[in-house]
Design a protein around this motif. Structure first.
Motif, PDB file in Angstrom:
ATOM      1  N   ASP A 182       1.043  -1.278   0.202  1.00 28.62           N
ATOM      2  CA  ASP A 182      -0.132   0.053  -0.018  1.00 28.62           C
ATOM      3  C   ASP A 182       0.820   1.306   0.049  1.00 28.62           C
ATOM      4  OD1 ASP A 182      -3.057   1.047   1.125  1.00 28.62           O
ATOM      5  OD2 ASP A 182      -1.413   2.298   1.756  1.00 28.62           O
ATOM      6  N   LYS A 183       0.476   2.310  -0.814  1.00 28.15           N
ATOM      7  CA  LYS A 183       1.336   3.325  -0.997  1.00 28.15           C
ATOM      8  C   LYS A 183       1.942   4.166   0.289  1.00 28.15           C
ATOM      9  CE  LYS A 183       1.920   6.226  -5.157  1.00 28.15           C
ATOM     10  NZ  LYS A 183       1.125   7.153  -6.076  1.00 28.15           N
ATOM     11  N   LEU A 184       0.782   4.409   0.940  1.00 29.81           N
ATOM     12  CA  LEU A 184       1.142   5.284   2.078  1.00 29.81           C
ATOM     13  C   LEU A 184       1.857   4.092   3.257  1.00 29.81           C
ATOM     14  CD1 LEU A 184      -0.659   7.748   4.189  1.00 29.81           C
ATOM     15  CD2 LEU A 184       0.018   5.845   5.447  1.00 29.81           C
ATOM     16  N   ILE A 185       1.565   2.934   3.454  1.00 29.78           N
ATOM     17  CA  ILE A 185       2.161   2.040   4.345  1.00 29.78           C
ATOM     18  C   ILE A 185       3.755   1.771   3.744  1.00 29.78           C
ATOM     19  CG2 ILE A 185       2.421  -0.208   5.241  1.00 29.78           C
ATOM     20  CD1 ILE A 185      -0.057   1.455   6.139  1.00 29.78           C
ATOM     21  N   HIS A 186       4.008   1.759   2.582  1.00 25.78           N
ATOM     22  CA  HIS A 186       4.980   1.695   1.919  1.00 25.78           C
ATOM     23  C   HIS A 186       5.932   2.545   2.155  1.00 25.78           C
ATOM     24  CE1 HIS A 186       8.415   0.722  -1.041  1.00 25.78           C
ATOM     25  NE2 HIS A 186       7.791  -0.624  -1.091  1.00 25.78           N
ATOM     26  N   PHE A 244      -1.943  10.840  -0.486  1.00 31.22           N
ATOM     27  CA  PHE A 244      -2.472   9.511  -0.457  1.00 31.22           C
ATOM     28  C   PHE A 244      -2.652   9.032   0.988  1.00 31.22           C
ATOM     29  CE2 PHE A 244       1.691   7.942   0.228  1.00 31.22           C
ATOM     30  CZ  PHE A 244       2.476   8.387  -0.488  1.00 31.22           C
ATOM     31  N   LEU A 245      -4.027   9.353   1.501  1.00 32.55           N
ATOM     32  CA  LEU A 245      -4.433   9.041   3.037  1.00 32.55           C
ATOM     33  C   LEU A 245      -5.110   7.801   3.127  1.00 32.55           C
ATOM     34  CD1 LEU A 245      -5.087  12.717   3.977  1.00 32.55           C
ATOM     35  CD2 LEU A 245      -2.894  11.503   4.444  1.00 32.55           C
ATOM     36  N   LEU A 246      -4.995   7.408   4.364  1.00 31.80           N
ATOM     37  CA  LEU A 246      -5.815   6.007   4.276  1.00 31.80           C
ATOM     38  C   LEU A 246      -7.513   6.393   4.954  1.00 31.80           C
ATOM     39  CD1 LEU A 246      -3.442   3.703   6.123  1.00 31.80           C
ATOM     40  CD2 LEU A 246      -4.012   3.747   3.557  1.00 31.80           C
ATOM     41  N   SER A 247      -8.399   6.026   4.153  1.00 35.06           N
ATOM     42  CA  SER A 247      -9.807   6.441   4.540  1.00 35.06           C
ATOM     43  C   SER A 247     -10.277   5.522   5.820  1.00 35.06           C
ATOM     44  CB  SER A 247     -10.777   6.066   3.481  1.00 35.06           C
ATOM     45  OG  SER A 247     -10.554   4.917   2.897  1.00 35.06           O
ATOM     46  N   GLU A 248      -9.304   4.999   6.540  1.00 34.75           N
ATOM     47  CA  GLU A 248      -9.707   4.302   7.662  1.00 34.75           C
ATOM     48  C   GLU A 248      -9.075   5.217   8.846  1.00 34.75           C
ATOM     49  OE1 GLU A 248      -8.673   2.678   4.822  1.00 34.75           O
ATOM     50  OE2 GLU A 248     -10.384   1.457   4.760  1.00 34.75           O
ATOM     51  N   LEU A 249      -8.401   6.175   8.823  1.00 33.79           N
ATOM     52  CA  LEU A 249      -7.671   6.664   9.575  1.00 33.79           C
ATOM     53  C   LEU A 249      -8.141   8.304   9.653  1.00 33.79           C
ATOM     54  CD1 LEU A 249      -4.202   5.406   9.480  1.00 33.79           C
ATOM     55  CD2 LEU A 249      -6.063   4.423  10.893  1.00 33.79           C
ATOM     56  N   THR A 250      -8.235   8.781  11.002  1.00 35.23           N
ATOM     57  CA  THR A 250      -8.559  10.291  10.838  1.00 35.23           C
ATOM     58  C   THR A 250      -7.412  10.972  10.648  1.00 35.23           C
ATOM     59  OG1 THR A 250      -8.226  10.113  13.171  1.00 35.23           O
ATOM     60  CG2 THR A 250     -10.484   9.942  12.572  1.00 35.23           C
ATOM     61  N   GLN A 281      -5.232  10.156  13.617  1.00 32.67           N
ATOM     62  CA  GLN A 281      -4.456   8.917  13.529  1.00 32.67           C
ATOM     63  C   GLN A 281      -3.430   8.540  12.546  1.00 32.67           C
ATOM     64  OE1 GLN A 281      -8.277   6.858  13.077  1.00 32.67           O
ATOM     65  NE2 GLN A 281      -8.782   6.574  15.370  1.00 32.67           N
ATOM     66  N   HIS A 282      -3.577   9.325  11.429  1.00 32.71           N
ATOM     67  CA  HIS A 282      -2.407   9.518  10.498  1.00 32.71           C
ATOM     68  C   HIS A 282      -0.921   9.974  11.279  1.00 32.71           C
ATOM     69  CE1 HIS A 282      -5.176   8.849   7.124  1.00 32.71           C
ATOM     70  NE2 HIS A 282      -4.310   8.480   6.580  1.00 32.71           N
ATOM     71  N   PHE A 283      -1.167  11.053  11.885  1.00 30.87           N
ATOM     72  CA  PHE A 283      -0.082  11.655  12.448  1.00 30.87           C
ATOM     73  C   PHE A 283       0.471  10.591  13.498  1.00 30.87           C
ATOM     74  CE2 PHE A 283      -2.507  15.743  12.125  1.00 30.87           C
ATOM     75  CZ  PHE A 283      -2.254  16.024  10.830  1.00 30.87           C
ATOM     76  N   GLN A 284      -0.490   9.966  14.333  1.00 38.42           N
ATOM     77  CA  GLN A 284       0.249   9.006  15.111  1.00 38.42           C
ATOM     78  C   GLN A 284       0.747   7.692  14.565  1.00 38.42           C
ATOM     79  OE1 GLN A 284      -3.696   7.887  17.353  1.00 38.42           O
ATOM     80  NE2 GLN A 284      -2.599   8.700  19.168  1.00 38.42           N
ATOM     81  N   LEU A 285       0.229   7.477  13.458  1.00 36.72           N
ATOM     82  CA  LEU A 285       0.770   6.425  12.475  1.00 36.72           C
ATOM     83  C   LEU A 285       2.375   6.581  12.208  1.00 36.72           C
ATOM     84  CD1 LEU A 285       0.644   3.644  10.900  1.00 36.72           C
ATOM     85  CD2 LEU A 285      -0.153   5.097   8.967  1.00 36.72           C
ATOM     86  N   TYR A 286       2.645   7.973  11.761  1.00 37.39           N
ATOM     87  CA  TYR A 286       3.750   8.503  11.480  1.00 37.39           C
ATOM     88  C   TYR A 286       4.871   8.600  12.590  1.00 37.39           C
ATOM     89  CZ  TYR A 286       3.142   9.544   6.181  1.00 37.39           C
ATOM     90  OH  TYR A 286       3.216   9.283   5.183  1.00 37.39           O
ATOM     91  N   GLY A 287       4.183   9.058  13.651  1.00 34.08           N
ATOM     92  CA  GLY A 287       5.042   9.342  15.056  1.00 34.08           C
ATOM     93  C   GLY A 287       5.441   7.941  15.478  1.00 34.08           C
ATOM     94  N   GLN A 288       4.500   6.580  15.232  1.00 30.58           N
ATOM     95  CA  GLN A 288       5.118   5.687  15.839  1.00 30.58           C
ATOM     96  C   GLN A 288       6.215   4.963  15.115  1.00 30.58           C
ATOM     97  OE1 GLN A 288       1.366   3.081  16.296  1.00 30.58           O
ATOM     98  NE2 GLN A 288       1.242   3.811  18.420  1.00 30.58           N
TER      99      GLN A 288
END
Lengths: 467, 230
Positions: free
Chosen positions: A344-348, B86-92, B95-102
């Motif tokens: 997945d683009k973002l995950i990658h 390109f953001l994930l529609s599953e995350l607010t 939550q995106h910031f948290q994903l990057y932070g982690q």
């Protein structure tokens, strides 16, 4: 109107040409001339064989015809339910980005939409006629019976096209309320007409109601339309060609999410994650990935279970083989979805903490493995009875499945990290050795003591990883 | 000290050569602009550095870590702002910031401080619990930009940084890029807004049909001729 129609025809022609080219390319990958000739020969033969078989079922078809009559109202009710379900996914009228583009040129949106509406009706009619003639030629069903059913169903389907389009545009709770109200009304209507012996009163009333409904909706057909959503779904529908997708190994998915998912997102889901629980966010992402692949995932798991159950009751060798196949297929499948999820683009684009990602992934995979383990245990129990050796075998197979699953995921991770990674011979051997031990355990149950070796291997492996 | 080394990289898609034996490097804290017409190969360079585009030959390394030898360690040193979010529609947004932070190993305190500062700067502090579908394109771009600005990395890749941003956000992003560079992050960016890029880039690399035609310091950059005249 005439110019609009000409341009739509031109777009359709160009679309057909492009699709033909794509199919030609895909067929070029899948077939050569020799295979194509053999395949067409077999298809003709299959046609005659099916025809011959169906003729033999004539008495059955006659019985079915006689029994089908009272089910007509249920079929009509089924068509209503079908329309409601479809309205959550598809507008039913193929208004794509090409038609939308036309509306930015000097063409009226009403005219363009009207043509796509007529197209939807024409398609439904042609499909019905094709189905009608196929059934007429291939099956011994009487012509009168077919005409009666086809006419009623066709009229109902045609009259449900516009309601589906309008219902698709309604969002949120309003949509659910309308759906429930529609279904309740049709059920009440059916109950009111149960005192009449003839079905026709009910059927004519439904068609009249649908006609009134269509006249009422006609004025609202272009108001409050979510064009972007319509275009998104329709574009995917037009260009999602199963055979081409398979051959090119590419899948076209709609960009936007289905409405229901957005509707039922709770406030809790919107809240930030507890930051110290690092696996939570990745669990959510893996769930999303696995849900996207759920059809193939479930198919594979069901095949594994069938293989495990069916082959186990043949003989010992086939039982051993079925367990080997089940563990092999499950670990390979899990590793393949793991690898795919990282694409997945973002995950990658993120630096992965592989340990967290793997554990979050296994959070969803272990329950499936447990189900497989329970089925395996039940099969062993039924086949061999409850003995100490059966228990040892069960532990042996479960530990093998657990270790090989982790092993496949680790190989995946290494391959992602090092472009030129090759599995060391020692690590590679663990797979074939474990499969051999499973087969050997059906010759002598003592071979299941191999599980001790697996434990030692695991401890050694974990120690080396921590170094 | 060289942060990024791009050595002899060739990229082919089918029978077409997209990048022809490209060589360049980025010094620590430098801002380098990739300049060229559409189809020159700028985005392909970005994608190849990110590992999305397979290269036919050559080596890419960041601070001596080769992309092919240790991709996970290599990736920890990059942050990327794409041209299209390109953001994930599953995350607010949060939550995106948290994903990057982690993913980049930020502590909760660091993350919250940076999120607060950046969301206030980009004026989206009231959108933290919104899903991407309910954000405008510009806001989605802001969320994506903040995600990439959160970690401290050695290299930042920015594809068309000012695309979709309003005037104030663009000015703020420009200042943030300058600050990042001052703190030692090397920046590689592509842009068609040459006047704007000229204000803060140190040097440029000009591409034409997958080949580097010119390199130099930004103030010496003359002009980009029409594609058809080259």
């Amino acid at each position: 109107m005439k110019r609009t129609w000409e341009l739509i025809r031109f777009i359709r022609k160009s679309r057909r040409t492009k699709k033909q080219k794509l199919y030609k390319l895909a067929f070029g990958v899948a077939l050569d001339k020799t295979i194509a000739i053999y395949l067409s020969f077999f298809l003709v033969m299959a046609f005659f064989m099916i025809y011959d078989q169906l003729i033999q079922f004539q008495p059955l078809f006659e019985k079915m015809q006689a029994a089908a009559e009272p089910f007509m109202p249920i079929v009509i009710l089924g068509l209503f339910i079908r329309t409601i379900i479809l309205s959550f996914h598809s507008p039913g009228i193929l208004f794509t980005s090409a038609e939308y583009k036309m509306t930015t040129l000097p063409y009226l949106k009403q005219h363009v939409w009207f043509h796509t509406f007529i197209e939807a009706i024409a398609k439904a009619l042609i499909s019905f006629l094709l189905l009608f003639f196929t059934l007429l030629i291939l099956t011994p069903i009487s012509t009168l019976f077919l005409i009666k059913w086809a006419c009623i169903i066709m009229v109902a389907v045609l009259l449900l096209i516009l309601p589906q389009w309008c219902l698709y545009q309604v969002n949120g709770k309003k949509k659910i309320l309308i759906s429930i109200a529609g279904l309740t009304s049709i059920t009440v209507l059916r109950l009111l007409f149960t005192q009449f012996t003839s079905q026709w009163y009910f059927l004519v009333s439904v068609i009249l109601i649908l006609l009134v409904c269509n006249i009422w909706l006609w004025g609202k057909r272009l108001s409050k339309v979510d064009w972007m959503r319509v275009i998104d779904v329709n574009d995917t529908k037009v260009w999602n060609m199963f055979f081409v997708n398979r051959m090119s190994e590419m899948e076209i998915k709609p960009v936007r999410k289905p409405l229901l998912q957005q509707l039922f997102r709770s406030e809790k889901e919107r809240k930030p994650f507890p930051y110290h629980r690092d696996k939570m966010i990745f669990r959510k992402l893996w769930r999303k990935n696995l849900m996207e692949e759920k059809q193939h995932f479930v198919q594979t798991v069901v095949t594994i279970i069938l293989c495990l159950v069916v082959l186990s009751f043949q003989n010992d060798i086939l039982q051993g083989l079925s367990i080997v196949l089940a563990i092999f297929a499950f670990s390979k499948m899990s590793a393949s979805y793991f690898h795919k999820g990282l694409k997945d683009k973002l995950i990658h684009s993120l630096p992965w903490n592989m340990d967290v990602m793997k554990r979050a992934y296994l959070y969803w995979i272990y329950p499936v493995l447990t189900v497989l383990g329970i089925i395996l245990g039940a099969v062993l129990w039924i086949h061999q009875g409850l003995q100490l050796m059966t228990l040892l075998q069960f532990i042996h197979f479960s530990v093998t499945a657990y270790i090989l699953l982790n092993h496949q995921l680790d190989i995946s991770i290494h391959k992602i990290n090092h472009k030129w990674y090759t599995t060391p011979i020692g690590n590679w051997l663990i797979g074939p050795l474990s499969y051999l031990a499973i087969m050997a355990s059906f010759v002598t149950p003592f071979a299941s003591l191999y599980v001790v070796f697996l434990f030692i291997y695991k401890i050694f492996h974990v120690k080396r990883k921590n170094l | 000290m060289e942060t990024l080394k791009f050595e002899g990289v060739r990229v082919e898609i089918g029978k077409n050569t997209i990048l022809q034996d490209i060589d360049f490097s980025l010094e620590q804290g430098n801002i380098v602009a990739l300049i060229g017409h559409n189809g020159a190969g700028k985005s392909t360079i970005m994608k190849t550095i990110m590992g999305w585009q397979e290269k036919k030959q050559g080596n890419i390394s960041i601070n001596g870590i080769n992309q092919d030898d240790s991709f996970l360690t290599y990736k920890k040193q990059i942050a990327y702002i794409p041209e299209e979010p390109f953001l994930l529609s599953e995350l607010t947004a949060m939550q995106h910031f948290q994903l990057y932070g982690q993913s980049y190993g930020l502590s909760e305190q660091q993350l919250n401080q940076r999120v607060e500062h950046l969301t206030r700067l980009f004026e989206i502090e009231d959108k933290l619990n919104e899903y991407p579908e309910s954000l405008s394109k510009g806001m989605r771009q802001k969320v994506q930009t903040i995600c990439a600005l959160l970690p401290d990395v050695a290299l930042m890749l920015i594809d068309e940084p000012f695309m979709g941003l309003d005037v104030h956000a663009a000015a703020d992003l420009q200042q943030l890029i300058i600050d990042k560079a001052k703190n030692g992050t090397s920046i590689l960016l592509t842009s068609h807004q040459l006047d704007r890029v000229g204000e803060f880039a140190d040097s440029y690399i000009m591409l034409h049909k997958g080949v580097i035609t010119e390199k130099g310091i930004m103030k010496d950059f003359a002009e980009l001729t029409r594609r058809s005249t080259e």
